[in-house]
Scaffold this motif. Structure first.
Motif, mmCIF file in Angstrom:
data_model
loop_
_atom_site.group_PDB
_atom_site.id
_atom_site.type_symbol
_atom_site.label_atom_id
_atom_site.label_comp_id
_atom_site.label_asym_id
_atom_site.label_seq_id
_atom_site.Cartn_x
_atom_site.Cartn_y
_atom_site.Cartn_z
ATOM 1 N N GLU A 21 -2.003 16.658 4.424
ATOM 2 C CA GLU A 21 -2.813 17.096 3.286
ATOM 3 C C GLU A 21 -2.053 16.799 1.993
ATOM 4 O O GLU A 21 -1.023 17.421 1.719
ATOM 5 C CB GLU A 21 -3.109 18.594 3.394
ATOM 6 C CG GLU A 21 -4.043 19.118 2.320
ATOM 7 C CD GLU A 21 -4.305 20.605 2.463
ATOM 8 O OE1 GLU A 21 -4.345 21.290 1.418
ATOM 9 O OE2 GLU A 21 -4.455 21.090 3.609
ATOM 10 N N PRO A 22 -2.527 15.852 1.197
ATOM 11 C CA PRO A 22 -1.835 15.524 -0.055
ATOM 12 C C PRO A 22 -1.682 16.752 -0.946
ATOM 13 O O PRO A 22 -2.592 17.581 -1.064
ATOM 14 C CB PRO A 22 -2.757 14.484 -0.701
ATOM 15 C CG PRO A 22 -3.490 13.877 0.447
ATOM 16 C CD PRO A 22 -3.700 14.996 1.421
ATOM 17 N N GLY A 23 -0.514 16.883 -1.559
ATOM 18 C CA GLY A 23 -0.268 17.974 -2.488
ATOM 19 C C GLY A 23 0.139 19.283 -1.845
ATOM 20 O O GLY A 23 0.399 20.257 -2.548
ATOM 21 N N LEU A 36 4.345 7.199 -1.313
ATOM 22 C CA LEU A 36 3.843 8.566 -1.138
ATOM 23 C C LEU A 36 4.314 9.518 -2.238
ATOM 24 O O LEU A 36 4.197 10.732 -2.099
ATOM 25 C CB LEU A 36 4.289 9.106 0.226
ATOM 26 C CG LEU A 36 3.689 8.394 1.443
ATOM 27 C CD1 LEU A 36 4.349 8.888 2.731
ATOM 28 C CD2 LEU A 36 2.179 8.607 1.508
ATOM 29 N N GLU A 37 4.806 8.966 -3.339
ATOM 30 C CA GLU A 37 5.378 9.812 -4.395
ATOM 31 C C GLU A 37 4.374 10.801 -4.974
ATOM 32 O O GLU A 37 4.749 11.920 -5.352
ATOM 33 C CB GLU A 37 5.952 8.951 -5.521
ATOM 34 C CG GLU A 37 7.155 8.111 -5.119
ATOM 35 C CD GLU A 37 6.772 6.702 -4.711
ATOM 36 O OE1 GLU A 37 5.638 6.513 -4.210
ATOM 37 O OE2 GLU A 37 7.605 5.790 -4.894
ATOM 38 N N ASP A 38 3.097 10.412 -5.078
ATOM 39 C CA ASP A 38 2.082 11.303 -5.644
ATOM 40 C C ASP A 38 1.395 12.140 -4.578
ATOM 41 O O ASP A 38 0.483 12.922 -4.886
ATOM 42 C CB ASP A 38 1.026 10.482 -6.406
ATOM 43 C CG ASP A 38 1.604 9.775 -7.620
ATOM 44 O OD1 ASP A 38 2.583 10.299 -8.193
ATOM 45 O OD2 ASP A 38 1.090 8.705 -7.990
ATOM 46 N N VAL A 39 1.817 11.992 -3.335
ATOM 47 C CA VAL A 39 1.174 12.672 -2.211
ATOM 48 C C VAL A 39 2.046 13.819 -1.698
ATOM 49 O O VAL A 39 1.559 14.886 -1.342
ATOM 50 C CB VAL A 39 0.894 11.661 -1.071
ATOM 51 C CG1 VAL A 39 0.270 12.345 0.132
ATOM 52 C CG2 VAL A 39 -0.009 10.542 -1.577
ATOM 53 N N ILE A 40 3.361 13.574 -1.663
ATOM 54 C CA ILE A 40 4.337 14.573 -1.228
ATOM 55 C C ILE A 40 5.376 14.694 -2.335
ATOM 56 O O ILE A 40 6.029 13.710 -2.677
ATOM 57 C CB ILE A 40 5.016 14.151 0.087
ATOM 58 C CG1 ILE A 40 3.983 13.912 1.183
ATOM 59 C CG2 ILE A 40 6.046 15.186 0.526
ATOM 60 C CD1 ILE A 40 4.549 13.239 2.419
ATOM 61 N N HIS A 62 3.554 7.060 10.452
ATOM 62 C CA HIS A 62 2.455 7.054 11.425
ATOM 63 C C HIS A 62 1.310 7.991 11.049
ATOM 64 O O HIS A 62 0.151 7.674 11.328
ATOM 65 C CB HIS A 62 2.982 7.426 12.810
ATOM 66 C CG HIS A 62 3.830 6.366 13.435
ATOM 67 N ND1 HIS A 62 3.301 5.240 14.014
ATOM 68 C CD2 HIS A 62 5.171 6.252 13.557
ATOM 69 C CE1 HIS A 62 4.275 4.482 14.485
ATOM 70 N NE2 HIS A 62 5.430 5.071 14.208
ATOM 71 N N GLU A 63 1.615 9.127 10.453
ATOM 72 C CA GLU A 63 0.576 10.134 10.234
ATOM 73 C C GLU A 63 -0.027 10.121 8.830
ATOM 74 O O GLU A 63 -1.134 10.608 8.636
ATOM 75 C CB GLU A 63 1.142 11.529 10.535
ATOM 76 C CG GLU A 63 1.719 11.679 11.942
ATOM 77 C CD GLU A 63 0.678 11.475 13.033
ATOM 78 O OE1 GLU A 63 -0.514 11.715 12.785
ATOM 79 O OE2 GLU A 63 1.073 11.064 14.156
ATOM 80 N N TRP A 64 0.687 9.553 7.862
ATOM 81 C CA TRP A 64 0.205 9.555 6.481
ATOM 82 C C TRP A 64 -0.343 8.191 6.063
ATOM 83 O O TRP A 64 -0.455 7.895 4.874
ATOM 84 C CB TRP A 64 1.348 9.963 5.537
ATOM 85 C CG TRP A 64 1.769 11.394 5.689
ATOM 86 C CD1 TRP A 64 2.583 11.914 6.654
ATOM 87 C CD2 TRP A 64 1.406 12.504 4.855
ATOM 88 N NE1 TRP A 64 2.750 13.274 6.475
ATOM 89 C CE2 TRP A 64 2.038 13.657 5.382
ATOM 90 C CE3 TRP A 64 0.604 12.627 3.705
ATOM 91 C CZ2 TRP A 64 1.899 14.916 4.795
ATOM 92 C CZ3 TRP A 64 0.480 13.874 3.119
ATOM 93 C CH2 TRP A 64 1.107 14.999 3.665
ATOM 94 N N ARG A 65 -0.708 7.348 7.017
ATOM 95 C CA ARG A 65 -1.099 5.971 6.713
ATOM 96 C C ARG A 65 -2.250 5.877 5.720
ATOM 97 O O ARG A 65 -2.315 4.943 4.926
ATOM 98 C CB ARG A 65 -1.484 5.238 8.001
ATOM 99 C CG ARG A 65 -0.295 4.860 8.860
ATOM 100 C CD ARG A 65 -0.701 3.862 9.911
ATOM 101 N NE ARG A 65 0.426 3.484 10.741
ATOM 102 C CZ ARG A 65 0.422 2.433 11.545
ATOM 103 N NH1 ARG A 65 -0.658 1.674 11.621
ATOM 104 N NH2 ARG A 65 1.472 2.150 12.280
ATOM 105 N N GLU A 66 -3.162 6.814 5.783
ATOM 106 C CA GLU A 66 -4.320 6.791 4.881
ATOM 107 C C GLU A 66 -3.894 6.802 3.415
ATOM 108 O O GLU A 66 -4.636 6.345 2.539
ATOM 109 C CB GLU A 66 -5.207 8.009 5.186
ATOM 110 C CG GLU A 66 -6.454 8.121 4.320
ATOM 111 C CD GLU A 66 -7.251 9.375 4.612
ATOM 112 O OE1 GLU A 66 -8.196 9.656 3.830
ATOM 113 O OE2 GLU A 66 -6.944 10.080 5.598
ATOM 114 N N PHE A 67 -2.691 7.283 3.157
ATOM 115 C CA PHE A 67 -2.233 7.460 1.780
ATOM 116 C C PHE A 67 -1.120 6.484 1.392
ATOM 117 O O PHE A 67 -0.575 6.581 0.297
ATOM 118 C CB PHE A 67 -1.770 8.905 1.580
ATOM 119 C CG PHE A 67 -2.839 9.907 1.936
ATOM 120 C CD1 PHE A 67 -3.877 10.161 1.062
ATOM 121 C CD2 PHE A 67 -2.822 10.544 3.174
ATOM 122 C CE1 PHE A 67 -4.880 11.068 1.396
ATOM 123 C CE2 PHE A 67 -3.810 11.447 3.513
ATOM 124 C CZ PHE A 67 -4.850 11.712 2.630
#
Length: 318
Positions: A45-47, A72-76, A150-155
């Motif tokens: 879940e982003p953020g 992924l800097e803006d996601v995590i 593997h799990e955050w590929r969408e982002f």
């Protein structure tokens, strides 16, 4: 992971505690295909999450690199403890007021104890913390970077590298296992040896592995071939610390990295790649090892060298 609770035990070989909180963050909190599932499953879940990772620590450094490579800097979000810590915990002494600006805590220990009031082990980085609750999610460092891919590929960013290529994965697992046991952990086995016999055995194992890597990198640009993979991330963080710390502080002194032509060119190649060198802070690295490890360096004096400018010299591996 780092060195929370790491010290020399007289007469003994170094043995790293590899017990971590085995929770995983997966798509829709599903059961993952690979790795431990003994802990709880948390949803991507982003953020929602904050990666707490000290630049000084090689194990945490790899998570910072992977987060950057994948975009992924803006996601995590990223929290950065300072380079030194006491026996209790990594601290946020680089932040205003000595508190993480998102979690509001002075010590990473607070997130651990909020989740596990009687947490029995060292307070290690990297750690993933849920921002809204301040609870530790996981500190299982090999699976943190595995799951970021593997799990955050969408982002991931559109041009993110394939850090786990399917056709190379079996061989890559073998390479990474040897890199971890013989090199990443091998330098610690030298530095924290509690007897001459333990040190001699550790030294021999380390340089046998480095000779293997030197030969391997004579025939390919990266560990697995023509493209960067997770295996390169894992080796790089040890190589970046080799001459500033491990050569002298940990007595890994048969050769400097700069005296191993293929490894040195390879290390500079990665350092000059966006996402790698910009995560390295040599001053923080030196402060961490030379100040925290008082059983190895009682004076706490931090050496002035080596000159980091050599990392920007042409590598000739393109």
């Amino acid at each position: 992971m780092a060195d929370q609770g790491t010290y020399v035990e007289q007469g003994k070989a170094f043995d790293r505690d590899m017990n971590y909180v085995p929770d995983r963050i997966t798509r829709d909190a599903r059961r993952p295909e690979h790795g431990p599932v003994e802990g709880e499953l948390w949803p991507v879940e982003p953020g929602r999450y904050r990666l707490v990772a000290a630049k000084a620590c090689p194990w945490a450094n790899r998570s910072i690199i992977v987060r950057s490579l994948l975009g992924l800097e803006d996601v995590i979000s990223l929290g950065l403890p300072g380079p030194t810590h006491d026996a209790r915990s990594w601290t946020f002494d680089l932040d205003p007021g000595g508190r993480d600006p998102v979690l509001g805590i002075e010590r990473l220990q607070e997130a651990y104890l909020k989740r596990f009031p009687d947490y029995p082990r060292g307070i290690t980085v990297p750690a993933v913390v849920e921002e809204s609750t301040g609870l530790l999610v996981t500190n299982d460092f090999p699976w943190i970077t595995h799951d970021l891919f593997h799990e955050w590929r969408e982002f991931h960013r559109a041009d993110a590298p394939d850090l786990w290529p399917v056709d190379l994965r079996e061989e890559m697992e073998d390479v990474m296992k040897r890199v971890f046991t013989e090199v990443n952990n091998g330098v610690y086995r030298c530095g924290f040896a509690g007897s001459q016999e333990a040190y001699d055995a550790a030294y021999e194992r380390l340089f046998t592995a480095l000779d293997w890597l030197e030969e391997r990198l004579g025939t390919r640009r990266y560990l697995m071939g023509a493209a960067i993979t997770e295996a390169d991330v894992r080796l790089f963080t040890t190589l970046a610390r080799f001459d500033p710390v491990y050569h002298g502080h940990f007595k890994c002194n048969r050769q400097k990295l700069t005296e191993m032509p293929n490894l040195w060119g390879y290390a500079r190649d990665l350092f000059q790649t966006p996402g790698f060198g910009d995560t390295i802070d040599f001053e923080q690295i030196k402060q961490h090892y030379y100040v925290v490890h008082r059983d190895i360096n009682p004076s706490g004096i931090v050496p002035a060298g080596p000159d980091p400018a050599v990392w920007l010299e042409p590598h000739g591996r393109g």
